[in-house]
Motif scaffolding. Structure first.
Motif, short mmCIF file in Angstrom:
data_model
loop_
_atom_site.label_atom_id
_atom_site.label_comp_id
_atom_site.label_asym_id
_atom_site.label_seq_id
_atom_site.Cartn_x
_atom_site.Cartn_y
_atom_site.Cartn_z
N THR A 108 41.76 8.02 -12.71
CA THR A 108 42.34 7.16 -11.67
C THR A 108 41.24 6.64 -10.74
O THR A 108 41.22 5.45 -10.39
N GLU A 109 40.30 7.51 -10.38
CA GLU A 109 39.22 7.11 -9.49
C GLU A 109 38.30 6.08 -10.16
O GLU A 109 37.87 5.12 -9.53
N VAL A 110 38.00 6.28 -11.42
CA VAL A 110 37.13 5.33 -12.14
C VAL A 110 37.83 3.98 -12.26
O VAL A 110 37.20 2.93 -12.08
N ARG A 111 39.12 4.00 -12.52
CA ARG A 111 39.88 2.74 -12.62
C ARG A 111 39.87 2.01 -11.27
O ARG A 111 39.65 0.80 -11.20
N ALA A 112 40.06 2.75 -10.18
CA ALA A 112 40.05 2.15 -8.84
C ALA A 112 38.66 1.60 -8.52
O ALA A 112 38.52 0.52 -7.93
N LEU A 113 37.63 2.33 -8.94
CA LEU A 113 36.26 1.87 -8.72
C LEU A 113 35.97 0.59 -9.48
O LEU A 113 35.34 -0.33 -8.95
N ARG A 114 36.43 0.50 -10.70
CA ARG A 114 36.26 -0.73 -11.49
C ARG A 114 36.95 -1.92 -10.83
O ARG A 114 36.42 -3.02 -10.80
N GLU A 115 38.14 -1.68 -10.30
CA GLU A 115 38.86 -2.76 -9.62
C GLU A 115 38.12 -3.21 -8.38
O GLU A 115 38.03 -4.42 -8.10
N GLU A 116 37.56 -2.28 -7.63
CA GLU A 116 36.80 -2.64 -6.43
C GLU A 116 35.54 -3.43 -6.78
O GLU A 116 35.21 -4.42 -6.11
N VAL A 117 34.83 -3.01 -7.82
CA VAL A 117 33.63 -3.73 -8.24
C VAL A 117 33.99 -5.13 -8.71
O VAL A 117 33.29 -6.11 -8.40
N ALA A 118 35.08 -5.27 -9.46
CA ALA A 118 35.53 -6.59 -9.90
C ALA A 118 35.88 -7.48 -8.71
O ALA A 118 35.55 -8.67 -8.69
N GLN A 119 36.52 -6.91 -7.72
CA GLN A 119 36.87 -7.67 -6.52
C GLN A 119 35.61 -8.07 -5.74
O GLN A 119 35.52 -9.19 -5.25
#
Length: 99
Positions: A16-27
């Motif tokens: 879950t944390e890695v997925r959230a991190l990927r979303e933040e980097v994409a944003q």
């Protein structure tokens, strides 16, 4: 003693944390600041405009500040040395301004 097999499944919290991190980097990659700095040309123009604005603001601010200080020193009558010196500066500025 026998060894037990380790669990090879990833931790759900970590996933879950890695997925959230990927979303933040994409944003962040779509953010205006990042897109502005993606090429050397855009970065150079941004820095040029920034430098011009800083220089103009510094010159205007210093001009206004010096004018106010000279005006205030010119109005001081109880300290003859400062008042006369400031009056000479004001007179010189008036002479140079009229030319």
């Amino acid at each position: 003693m026998s060894e037990t097999a380790t669990d090879d499944r990833p931790d759900p919290d970590l996933t879950t944390e890695v997925r959230a991190l990927r979303e933040e980097v994409a944003q962040m990659n779509t953010h205006r600041f990042i897109r502005l700095h993606d090429s050397l040309w855009k970065l150079g123009m941004f820095q040029l405009y920034r430098g011009l604005a800083f220089g103009l603001g510094s010159v205007l601010g210093a001009t206004i500040l010096v004018a106010l200080v000279v005006r205030m020193l010119g109005s001081i009558d109880f300290i003859p040395v400062l008042g006369d010196w400031a009056q000479q500066i004001i007179d010189q500025l008036k002479v140079n301004g009229s030319n």
